[in-house]
Design an enzyme around this catalytic site. Structure first.
Site, PDB file in Angstrom:
ATOM      1  N   ARG A   1      -6.668 -12.613  28.099  1.00  0.00           N
ATOM      2  CA  ARG A   1      -7.475 -12.356  26.888  1.00  0.00           C
ATOM      3  C   ARG A   1      -7.182 -10.999  26.269  1.00  0.00           C
ATOM      4  NH1 ARG A   1     -11.838 -14.943  29.750  1.00  0.00           N
ATOM      5  NH2 ARG A   1     -11.794 -17.131  29.165  1.00  0.00           N
TER       6      ARG A   1
ATOM      7  N   LYS B   1       0.026  -7.073  13.288  1.00  0.00           N
ATOM      8  CA  LYS B   1       0.314  -8.498  13.079  1.00  0.00           C
ATOM      9  C   LYS B   1       1.306  -8.929  14.155  1.00  0.00           C
ATOM     10  CE  LYS B   1      -0.590  -9.199   8.181  1.00  0.00           C
ATOM     11  NZ  LYS B   1       0.003  -9.514   6.852  1.00  0.00           N
TER      12      LYS B   1
ATOM     13  N   GLU C   1      11.924  -2.603   2.527  1.00  0.00           N
ATOM     14  CA  GLU C   1      10.486  -2.438   2.809  1.00  0.00           C
ATOM     15  C   GLU C   1      10.042  -1.008   2.482  1.00  0.00           C
ATOM     16  OE1 GLU C   1       8.351  -4.807   3.703  1.00  0.00           O
ATOM     17  OE2 GLU C   1       9.551  -6.417   4.574  1.00  0.00           O
TER      18      GLU C   1
ATOM     19  N   LYS D   1       1.329   2.608   5.123  1.00  0.00           N
ATOM     20  CA  LYS D   1       0.879   1.394   5.811  1.00  0.00           C
ATOM     21  C   LYS D   1      -0.364   1.687   6.640  1.00  0.00           C
ATOM     22  CE  LYS D   1       1.935  -2.791   8.089  1.00  0.00           C
ATOM     23  NZ  LYS D   1       2.879  -3.794   8.509  1.00  0.00           N
TER      24      LYS D   1
ATOM     25  N   GLU E   1      -6.643  -8.077   6.404  1.00  0.00           N
ATOM     26  CA  GLU E   1      -6.130  -8.571   5.127  1.00  0.00           C
ATOM     27  C   GLU E   1      -7.131  -9.438   4.372  1.00  0.00           C
ATOM     28  OE1 GLU E   1      -1.881  -9.424   5.169  1.00  0.00           O
ATOM     29  OE2 GLU E   1      -2.217 -10.967   3.676  1.00  0.00           O
TER      30      GLU E   1
ATOM     31  N   ARG F   1      -4.821  -5.036   1.916  1.00  0.00           N
ATOM     32  CA  ARG F   1      -3.616  -5.175   2.746  1.00  0.00           C
ATOM     33  C   ARG F   1      -2.618  -6.141   2.099  1.00  0.00           C
ATOM     34  NH1 ARG F   1      -2.903  -5.354   9.345  1.00  0.00           N
ATOM     35  NH2 ARG F   1      -0.654  -5.656   9.270  1.00  0.00           N
TER      36      ARG F   1
ATOM     37  N   ASN G   1       2.313  -7.286   0.602  1.00  0.00           N
ATOM     38  CA  ASN G   1       3.123  -8.492   0.387  1.00  0.00           C
ATOM     39  C   ASN G   1       3.879  -8.444  -0.935  1.00  0.00           C
ATOM     40  OD1 ASN G   1       2.217  -9.605   2.797  1.00  0.00           O
ATOM     41  ND2 ASN G   1       0.374 -10.391   1.807  1.00  0.00           N
TER      42      ASN G   1
ATOM     43  N   HIS H   1       6.908 -10.544  -1.418  1.00  0.00           N
ATOM     44  CA  HIS H   1       6.996 -11.496  -0.308  1.00  0.00           C
ATOM     45  C   HIS H   1       6.810 -12.949  -0.724  1.00  0.00           C
ATOM     46  CE1 HIS H   1       7.069  -7.933   2.145  1.00  0.00           C
ATOM     47  NE2 HIS H   1       7.119  -8.628   3.257  1.00  0.00           N
TER      48      HIS H   1
ATOM     49  N   HIS I   1       9.706 -15.158   0.232  1.00  0.00           N
ATOM     50  CA  HIS I   1       9.611 -16.237   1.234  1.00  0.00           C
ATOM     51  C   HIS I   1      10.230 -17.527   0.696  1.00  0.00           C
ATOM     52  CE1 HIS I   1       7.635 -14.457   4.578  1.00  0.00           C
ATOM     53  NE2 HIS I   1       6.567 -14.093   3.911  1.00  0.00           N
TER      54      HIS I   1
ATOM     55  N   HIS J   1      15.380 -11.241   5.880  1.00  0.00           N
ATOM     56  CA  HIS J   1      14.017 -11.120   5.356  1.00  0.00           C
ATOM     57  C   HIS J   1      13.890  -9.941   4.377  1.00  0.00           C
ATOM     58  CE1 HIS J   1       9.691 -11.059   5.043  1.00  0.00           C
ATOM     59  NE2 HIS J   1       9.678  -9.818   5.492  1.00  0.00           N
TER      60      HIS J   1
HETATM   61  N1  GLY Z   1       3.971  -6.936   6.730  1.00  0.00           N
HETATM   62  C1  GLY Z   1       2.770  -6.941   5.994  1.00  0.00           C
HETATM   63  C2  GLY Z   1       1.577  -6.525   6.771  1.00  0.00           C
HETATM   64  O1  GLY Z   1       1.697  -6.030   7.870  1.00  0.00           O
HETATM   65  O2  GLY Z   1       0.480  -6.701   6.313  1.00  0.00           O
END
Ligand code: GLY
Length: 370
Positions: free
Chosen positions: A123, A145, A187, A229, A239, A243, A247, A250, A254, A268
């Site tokens: 957990r 993430k 990025e 960030k 998010e 946040r 993107n 993105h 994508h 990417h």
């Molecule tokens: N890569 C986008 C984020 O971490 O929210």
């Protein structure tokens, strides 16, 4: 020794990002105070282990930390449910406990997979990120993430789980293939484009130095990206709001990646670069952004060999606007069928456009694929 620190301010889960020329050689000393007992498991890929492993191992040894290494094959295919299961089994066999700190040592694939294994092992156990690609240093290692890919799409199985430290070593970037460096740079441009016009201007001046390996330029580019960030993640970890600005590029990107089957034809970061060019061009088309700003974004990207639109990616020839819109609709950020785009009023001022007009996006994509 030049070293910078950025803190991700998440209260009791706050952590530092340590950025330095030789930070990897101090990894043992940096991680040891975070450990309850001096033992760990390094999860890495075979390429990173060969190129940088001895430095990490030496630093752990000199800090008195015992370790085992699990080295996986390099590449996106490693980020699978099967590998997650295998990794969890190995970590359980090695008797990793919740208070232990597992080390994710590699690019985004290793960081995401190891982070997710750490999120669910007993957990939740603790983990450290030691990103060795520029993209992982400025994006995927920061913010918690984690996850793996599913047959239905990328990153569809995962969790938010923050590391206890991020250690970014500039020297590790010296063995990175130039295309990977470019993908990470996309990025970095994203941070300037979305929220810091002065940083964007600095990148216009210093892109060549970052690529040439200038240490101070690299440290500043990584640090400023991490600061931006960290601020956004601290304000909106899960998010639900701002946040999503991360993107930028993105949703278009994508779709381009998906159209090419997520292959080496378009990395990417390269897809994000092309997507950013499209997001700025679409902002101009919507009458919210000056054409000169879109031109600056595309000029900076192209100056370092990155694509800034669909026509810059020869492999996309023949892909229709309808197909791309369809792929945009499959993005996991689609909300009850409505498209959300990150658009910009100018360089340094991105915003979230909910319910983006599908008809106008299609017309725009048709123009760009013609
Ligand atoms: N890569 C986008 C984020 O971490 O929210």
């Amino acid at each position: 020794m030049s070293e910078d620190r950025v803190t991700v301010g998440l209260g009791s889960r706050a952590y530092d990002i340590v950025i330095g020329e030789d930070a990897l050689d101090r990894a043992g000393a940096l991680i040891r105070p975070l450990m309850k007992r001096p033992r760990t498991v390094i999860v890495t890929d075979e390429n990173v282990r060969a190129a940088q492993g001895p430095r990490l191992e030496a630093s752990l040894k000199s800090a008195g930390i015992a370790f085992e290494t699990i080295a996986l094959p390099p590449g996106e295919a490693t980020k699978s449910f099967e590998n997650l299961q295998m990794l969890l089994g190995r970590l359980l066999d090695l008797a990793i406990d919740r208070q232990d700190v597992v080390i994710a040592f590699g690019g985004g694939v290793i960081g995401d997979l190891t982070g997710f294994a750490s999120a669910v092992l007993k957990r939740g156990c603790r983990f450290a990120q030691i990103p060795t690609s520029l993209l992982a240093q400025v994006d995927s290692s920061v913010g918690g993430k984690t996850g793996v890919n599913a047959p239905q799409g990328k990153n569809l199985i995962g969790a938010f789980h923050q590391p206890v430290i991020v250690i970014s070593d500039m020297r590790a970037l010296d063995t990175l293939p130039p295309r990977e460096l470019g993908a990470g740079f996309a990025e970095i441009v994203k941070y300037g484009a979305l929220g810091d016009a002065a940083f964007f201007g600095w990148l216009e001046e210093n892109a060549k130095a970052v690529f040439a390996g200038d240490r101070d330029a690299r440290i500043y580019a990584v640090k400023r990206s991490c600061e931006m960030k960290a601020k956004i993640v601290a304000a909106d970890e899960r998010e639900t709001g701002e946040r999503a600005l991360l993107n930028l590029g993105h949703t278009f990107g994508h779709a381009l990646e998906a159209a090419l089957g997520y292959s080496a034809k378009l990395l990417h970061g390269e897809a994000v670069a092309a997507g950013m060019g499209l997001a700025f061009d679409f902002s101009v088309r919507q009458g919210v952004c000056a054409a000169a700003d879109a031109e600056r974004v595309k000029r900076l990207l192209r100056s370092v060999g990155l694509p800034a639109g669909i026509a810059d990616v020869p492999a996309l020839k023949g892909v229709s606007g309808e197909r791309l819109l369809d792929l945009m609709r499959q993005d996991k950020k689609v909300d009850a069928g409505a498209l959300t785009l990150i658009l910009a009023r100018k360089i340094g001022a991105a915003y979230i456009q909910k319910d983006a007009p599908a008809g106008e996006i299609l017309a725009f994509l048709n123009e760009n694929t013609a």
